[in-house]
Design a protein around this motif. Sequence first.
Motif, mmCIF file in Angstrom:
data_model
loop_
_atom_site.group_PDB
_atom_site.id
_atom_site.type_symbol
_atom_site.label_atom_id
_atom_site.label_comp_id
_atom_site.label_asym_id
_atom_site.label_seq_id
_atom_site.Cartn_x
_atom_site.Cartn_y
_atom_site.Cartn_z
ATOM 1 N N SER A 69 108.687 29.858 -5.397
ATOM 2 C CA SER A 69 109.550 29.706 -6.565
ATOM 3 C C SER A 69 110.629 28.662 -6.304
ATOM 4 O O SER A 69 110.987 27.883 -7.201
ATOM 5 N N THR A 72 109.249 25.300 -6.862
ATOM 6 C CA THR A 72 109.208 24.924 -8.292
ATOM 7 C C THR A 72 110.593 24.487 -8.766
ATOM 8 O O THR A 72 110.698 23.656 -9.672
ATOM 9 N N THR A 88 106.212 21.291 -7.857
ATOM 10 C CA THR A 88 105.855 22.459 -8.658
ATOM 11 C C THR A 88 104.471 22.971 -8.297
ATOM 12 O O THR A 88 104.265 24.185 -8.141
ATOM 13 N N THR A 131 108.547 33.158 -12.671
ATOM 14 C CA THR A 131 108.358 31.744 -12.356
ATOM 15 C C THR A 131 107.196 31.161 -13.159
ATOM 16 O O THR A 131 107.331 30.108 -13.789
ATOM 17 N N LEU A 135 107.528 28.013 -16.542
ATOM 18 C CA LEU A 135 107.112 26.629 -16.340
ATOM 19 C C LEU A 135 106.480 26.054 -17.605
ATOM 20 O O LEU A 135 105.956 26.798 -18.444
#
Length: 214
Positions: A69, A72, A88, A131, A135
């Motif tokens: 996470s 990301t 990511t 998470t 996105l």
Amino acid sequence: MKTRTLATLCSLSLLAATYVTAAPSEAIIAQYNQAAEGDEDKVEQVYQELDAQIKDQGADPLSLVYLGSTQTLMGRDAFMPWNKMKYTEQGLATISKGLDLLNSQPKGLEDQQIRQGLPEFLLARSIAAATFTSLPDMFNHFDRGYEIFLDLLADNTFTTQHYDAISWVYIYAIQAALRAEDRPQAQKWLEEMQTQQPNHPMTLQATAIVEQAA
């Protein structure tokens, strides 16, 4: 059960000890929370600490999920588009490793450490789902994250945890349901929150989110 040699048992004991101590500390998690809330200065620090910990102590599901996470977040903060993609995608792969490890090494609640008020495996799944569903669609992980929420919030082990520890998960799940255009599910989760603690700040926040989406 097959008889194991003393050497094998000792090896398993060492692995178990590593597995227990590798979970991220509350201090690292607190720094991660600040990073997730937008403190870019904390992102690299959290990444370095988690990466060093895993290399030194070995990987455990929760640390891998937090590391992924954090990667990301590095993608979120990167300036160049290719770095956004690279970090990511690396983070998603790391989270997947954490979830695979979690599924391959089940532990009873009594054997799990408590982090952020939750047993570590519940927290790992919560962070992964939050998470994935946060996105952009281009990363193709929203559906997977939403499925985790559907399973997690239907699990009595999760719903019977202290409300202060799970209310934030409901918030992310409701936001995901609305993004999925699954308003009945969002309303159901909101009603569960209202049943538990109708005047809790997170319940009021969830109510506002659902009402604004009407």
